[in-house]
Design an enzyme around this catalytic site. Structure first.
Site, PDB file in Angstrom:
ATOM      1  N   HIS A 152      37.012  55.592   5.375  1.00  0.00           N
ATOM      2  CA  HIS A 152      36.600  54.637   6.404  1.00  0.00           C
ATOM      3  C   HIS A 152      35.234  54.071   6.059  1.00  0.00           C
ATOM      4  O   HIS A 152      34.300  54.801   5.745  1.00  0.00           O
ATOM      5  CB  HIS A 152      36.542  55.321   7.769  1.00  0.00           C
ATOM      6  CG  HIS A 152      36.214  54.370   8.890  1.00  0.00           C
ATOM      7  ND1 HIS A 152      37.179  53.617   9.538  1.00  0.00           N
ATOM      8  CD2 HIS A 152      35.023  54.030   9.455  1.00  0.00           C
ATOM      9  CE1 HIS A 152      36.610  52.880  10.458  1.00  0.00           C
ATOM     10  NE2 HIS A 152      35.296  53.100  10.441  1.00  0.00           N
ATOM     11  N   CYS A 156      32.441  47.755   7.285  1.00  0.00           N
ATOM     12  CA  CYS A 156      33.620  46.904   7.493  1.00  0.00           C
ATOM     13  C   CYS A 156      34.425  47.335   8.715  1.00  0.00           C
ATOM     14  O   CYS A 156      35.304  46.592   9.160  1.00  0.00           O
ATOM     15  CB  CYS A 156      34.523  46.944   6.262  1.00  0.00           C
ATOM     16  SG  CYS A 156      33.780  46.245   4.771  1.00  0.00           S
ATOM     17  N   CYS A 159      39.520  51.383   7.496  1.00  0.00           N
ATOM     18  CA  CYS A 159      39.847  52.327   6.433  1.00  0.00           C
ATOM     19  C   CYS A 159      40.289  51.532   5.209  1.00  0.00           C
ATOM     20  O   CYS A 159      41.195  50.697   5.291  1.00  0.00           O
ATOM     21  CB  CYS A 159      40.951  53.281   6.878  1.00  0.00           C
ATOM     22  SG  CYS A 159      40.377  54.567   8.004  1.00  0.00           S
ATOM     23  N   CYS A 167      29.905  47.022  -0.958  1.00  0.00           N
ATOM     24  CA  CYS A 167      28.922  46.238  -1.712  1.00  0.00           C
ATOM     25  C   CYS A 167      28.373  45.127  -0.824  1.00  0.00           C
ATOM     26  O   CYS A 167      29.099  44.182  -0.492  1.00  0.00           O
ATOM     27  CB  CYS A 167      29.567  45.639  -2.964  1.00  0.00           C
ATOM     28  SG  CYS A 167      28.422  44.659  -3.965  1.00  0.00           S
ATOM     29  N   CYS A 173      34.050  45.453   0.967  1.00  0.00           N
ATOM     30  CA  CYS A 173      34.254  46.727   0.287  1.00  0.00           C
ATOM     31  C   CYS A 173      34.954  46.480  -1.044  1.00  0.00           C
ATOM     32  O   CYS A 173      35.695  45.508  -1.204  1.00  0.00           O
ATOM     33  CB  CYS A 173      35.108  47.661   1.144  1.00  0.00           C
ATOM     34  SG  CYS A 173      34.153  48.732   2.230  1.00  0.00           S
TER      35      CYS A 173
END
Length: 364
Positions: A152, A156, A159, A167, A173
């Site tokens: 997770h 964001c 999951c 990043c 992600c």
């Protein structure tokens, strides 16, 4: 006491998932993206203005043009343009491509639907990563069970399948669906910064040897561009080779960090071991795709669903077939408790590979 504890755990596990938010719902988090875009644009125009154009000798009479220097300038410009174009495409795809999330409306991953369709101690047969208690990993925020390599992300708020890291420079992600684009972004960043750094030394030398013939603005921009690009070259090269190492060993950044953390029982797992290892060539295909001709093109994502990672080619399978391997899990060191499969009275133990129909149930 036991029933109270169990009900408390179940209520925490099956709590209603938080409503999903828009991926780009926080404009202030675009600031790193804007900074990167500005840096790329600055290096692009500065390299052309302060290095390529002087090499092309535009505006000089035909008799005073050094053809070898002009030819070198044309070659460097074409190569630089190609590398920068690929870099920008990879960067945009890193931002816009969702890294992958747990499938919706699938009862085997939904904690609420799973309680209706499956026994409480049931888990997919190919699942490797479990809690120390033998229970399936679940996300209390998303209200779902986690597949292998799924984590997770609190930034964001979702999951992420095969999560590598979050990043901020791409406001996204890095996970299963966009890891190839991120890997290629590093690859082309390394090539681009190396090209600028080493080829622009000629312009730096010209500014030093001919200070009177070089305007101050051009001299400053040349030195600044060279210094900035050298710093970025060192940074991206180190980061790229780190991800080359991770790719060759079938690891993510999270898995690498987990292996580097000291365990309570003083057990340490070597960096070179991974149950998802497919061999060097297989690990490259798992990241860059099945077609080697498209490995360095930002398209043709690797096959798979981001949920299942165990196959006949993984190191775990080969070690168990040869009698050498032991089952390793990131989150579990104890044997899974026995569980009943739905629709069957037979008791199956937690180890997937202890099943009698091993060959037929292995996902391919």
């Amino acid at each position: 006491m036991h029933s109270a504890t169990t009900s408390l755990l179940d209520s925490g596990r099956c709590s209603e998932p938080a409503p999903k938010r828009s991926r780009f719902g926080e404009p202030q988090k675009f600031l790193p993206v804007v900074f990167v875009a500005f840096t790329i644009a600055f290096l692009f125009f500065s390299y052309i203005h302060n290095h390529i154009i002087p090499l092309l000798q535009l505006g000089r009479p035909a008799g005073k043009v050094d053809e070898s220097t002009r030819t070198r300038g044309i070659v460097e410009f074409v190569v630089f343009l190609c590398l920068t174009t690929m870099l920008v495409i990879c960067y945009v795809r890193c931002i816009l491509t969702h890294p992958g999330e747990i499938p919706e409306n699938d009862p085997q991953w939904d904690t609420h639907a799973s309680d209706k369709h499956f026994p409480s101690d049931w888990a997919p047969m190919a699942l490797q990563e479990m809690k120390k208690t033998g229970e399936r990993r679940h996300c209390k925020w998303c209200g779902k069970y986690k597949p292998d390599r799924c984590h997770h992300c609190r930034v964001c708020k979702s999951c992420i399948l095969k999560m590598d890291h979050h990043c901020p420079w791409i406001y996204n992600c890095v996970g299963f669906a966009n890891y190839k684009y991120f890997f290629l972004l590093l690859h082309y960043s390394v090539l681009d910064t190396h090209l600028i750094t080493w080829s622009m030394l000629e312009s730096v030398k010209r500014c030093i040897e001919e200070p009177d013939a070089t305007p101050f603005t051009m001299m400053f921009l040349t030195f600044f561009t060279e210094t900035l690009c050298f710093f970025l070259m060192a940074l991206t090269t180190a980061f790229f080779w780190f991800h080359v190492m991770l790719t060759s060993r079938a690891m993510t950044t999270i898995e690498y960090c987990e292996k580097s953390m000291p365990k309570k029982d003083c057990e340490r797992t070597g960096y070179e071991t991974s149950v998802y290892d497919l061999g060097f060539a297989g690990n490259l295909r798992a990241v860059l795709g099945d077609n080697p001709l498209l490995w360095f093109v930002p398209c043709s994502r690797p096959s798979g669903d981001g949920v299942n990672f165990i196959s006949d080619e993984t190191r775990l399978t080969k070690d168990l077939e040869s009698g050498k391997g032991i089952r390793r899990r990131t989150h579990q060191k104890t044997q899974r408790p026995p569980r009943h499969l739905p629709g069957s009275d037979a008791v199956h133990h937690g180890s997937y590979f202890s099943s009698m129909n091993y060959g037929s149930t292995m996902p391919r």
